[in-house]
Motif scaffolding. Structure first.
Motif, PDB file in Angstrom:
ATOM      1  N   ALA A 277       0.855  -1.177   0.000  1.00 26.35           N
ATOM      2  CA  ALA A 277       0.000   0.000   0.000  1.00 26.35           C
ATOM      3  C   ALA A 277       0.894   1.231   0.000  1.00 26.35           C
ATOM      4  N   GLU A 278       0.330   2.367  -0.363  1.00 28.45           N
ATOM      5  CA  GLU A 278       1.118   3.590  -0.389  1.00 28.45           C
ATOM      6  C   GLU A 278       1.486   4.050   1.011  1.00 28.45           C
ATOM      7  N   ALA A 279       0.618   3.786   1.975  1.00 29.58           N
ATOM      8  CA  ALA A 279       0.886   4.191   3.359  1.00 29.58           C
ATOM      9  C   ALA A 279       0.251   3.189   4.307  1.00 29.58           C
ATOM     10  N   GLY A 280       0.988   2.873   5.378  1.00 30.46           N
ATOM     11  CA  GLY A 280       0.454   1.930   6.345  1.00 30.46           C
ATOM     12  C   GLY A 280       1.379   1.762   7.528  1.00 30.46           C
ATOM     13  N   LEU A 281       1.098   0.736   8.323  1.00 27.80           N
ATOM     14  CA  LEU A 281       1.857   0.480   9.545  1.00 27.80           C
ATOM     15  C   LEU A 281       2.504  -0.903   9.467  1.00 27.80           C
ATOM     16  N   VAL A 282       3.745  -0.971   9.923  1.00 34.23           N
ATOM     17  CA  VAL A 282       4.437  -2.251  10.078  1.00 34.23           C
ATOM     18  C   VAL A 282       4.940  -2.313  11.515  1.00 34.23           C
ATOM     19  N   VAL A 283       4.452  -3.291  12.268  1.00 32.60           N
ATOM     20  CA  VAL A 283       4.826  -3.447  13.670  1.00 32.60           C
ATOM     21  C   VAL A 283       5.945  -4.489  13.756  1.00 32.60           C
ATOM     22  N   VAL A 284       7.088  -4.072  14.315  1.00 31.12           N
ATOM     23  CA  VAL A 284       8.242  -4.950  14.455  1.00 31.12           C
ATOM     24  C   VAL A 284       8.515  -5.150  15.946  1.00 31.12           C
TER      25      VAL A 284
END
Length: 346
Positions: A277-284
């Motif tokens: 997606a162009e913008a989003g969240l990735v939780v690491v």
């Protein structure tokens, strides 16, 4: 024995179409990139070239639906003609890829998404075999008679199911990721992965160390964040202010808009691989990707309270199982509907 032989081409073709349609449909964004590559080589522009994701969803749904119809055995003659037409077009495309100088600029046909790739020669051989199977199937069903509209309920179920698969992944991100950045992946083990600060010094190891003490939420964006994006991030900013998480922005060089977040940079290919997606969240967490969200459809509040990062990680931990159950439920409904129609139920 003769009856079994008559069903061999439809079963083989159906299995191949279902596999191809699902593998592409589970990640339609990759297919849209491949379509954009074709459009660019062909010199297409305008409406068609401007909406590759929409065409990708249609292509994935069409292949999956064709496979399900072949396996279900409804409207066999019409489906047989459609299969010959589709395989003729695919075979012609692979001939062009294999022998045209312009076709050589396309790395692979994208038949199976990112699950695995085939060279142009192997793809051409595969499509010739499938085209021959489709002609055999048409010869087998040539003398069969259509029974009016009997079977339209099965067709409707196949169409809805086939469209739901790529639409879900396009809107809520792929539940299954064949790239090394999927949920459960260790980012430090991904070859070539790197994140850089404003002085373009690599800080990848430092960020992974931070994720070892508390979850690191990376806002991954290939565009400038909007006011609505920042509003959705207000809850995460509050968690970061309370020291529960670490929040930062990963974006392209030249873009900012972090709104109080630390800003880091990486290349466009990495951003596209991290998030469809162009913008989003990735939780690491602990260097492992635990959750992902598409920011435009992300709901920061549910039932009057904010969604926490811990809840997102818990939800995504069971995502493959929930997705698998939904797929099996959809297939079970199609089998039940087909059984009722075969019995003559209405």
């Amino acid at each position: 024995m003769k009856r079994i032989i008559r069903h061999i081409p439809s079963l083989l073709l159906g299995a191949c179409f279902v596999a191809s349609g699902w593998l592409k449909g589970v990640d339609p964004y990759v297919t849209s990139l491949k379509l954009s590559e074709y459009f660019r080589v062909w010199g297409w522009s305008g409406f068609v070239a401007d909406h590759p994701l929409a065409w990708s969803v249609c292509l994935c749904a069409g292949e999956l639906c064709m496979g399900l119809l072949l396996l279900s055995g409804v409207f066999r003659k019409a489906v047989a003609w459609g299969t010959v037409a589709v395989m003729s077009a695919f075979t012609a495309l692979t001939v062009w890829l294999a022998f045209s100088p312009m076709g050589l600029s396309v790395q692979d046909c994208g038949c199976f998404g990112e699950a695995f790739t085939l060279g142009h020669g192997a793809t051409l051989l595969k499509n010739i075999m499938l085209w021959a199977l489709s002609v055999w199937h048409l010869w087998v069903v040539w003398a069969e008679h259509q029974c009016g509209l009997k079977g339209w309920r099965t067709v409707s179920c196949c169409a809805v199911f086939s469209l739901a698969v790529p639409l879900y992944s396009a809107v809520w991100l792929p539940p299954v990721d064949f790239l090394p950045f999927g949920r459960g992946a260790a980012l430090s083990a991904v070859p070539g992965f790197g994140v850089y600060d404003g002085r373009y010094e690599e800080v990848t190891d430092s960020l992974m160390e931070v994720s070892g003490s508390k979850p690191l939420v990376a806002v991954v964006s290939r565009r400038t964040l909007t006011a609505d994006d920042l509003r959705k991030l207000s809850g995460l900013l509050a968690e970061a202010g309370a020291g529960l998480i670490s929040l930062c922005l990963w974006t392209l060089p030249g873009l900012d808009g972090g709104a109080g977040m630390d800003v880091f940079y990486t290349d466009e290919v990495t951003l596209k691989s991290l998030l469809r997606a162009e913008a989003g969240l990735v939780v690491v967490d602990g260097g492992i990707v635990r959750a992902k969200r598409n920011l435009p459809v992300f709901r920061p509040e549910r039932f009057g309270r904010r969604v926490t990062v811990e809840e997102m990680m818990e939800e995504d931990a069971g995502l493959p199982w929930r997705y698998g159950v939904c797929l099996l439920a959809g297939l079970a409904v199609m089998v039940w509907v087909r059984h009722k129609e075969t019995e003559g139920g209405r």
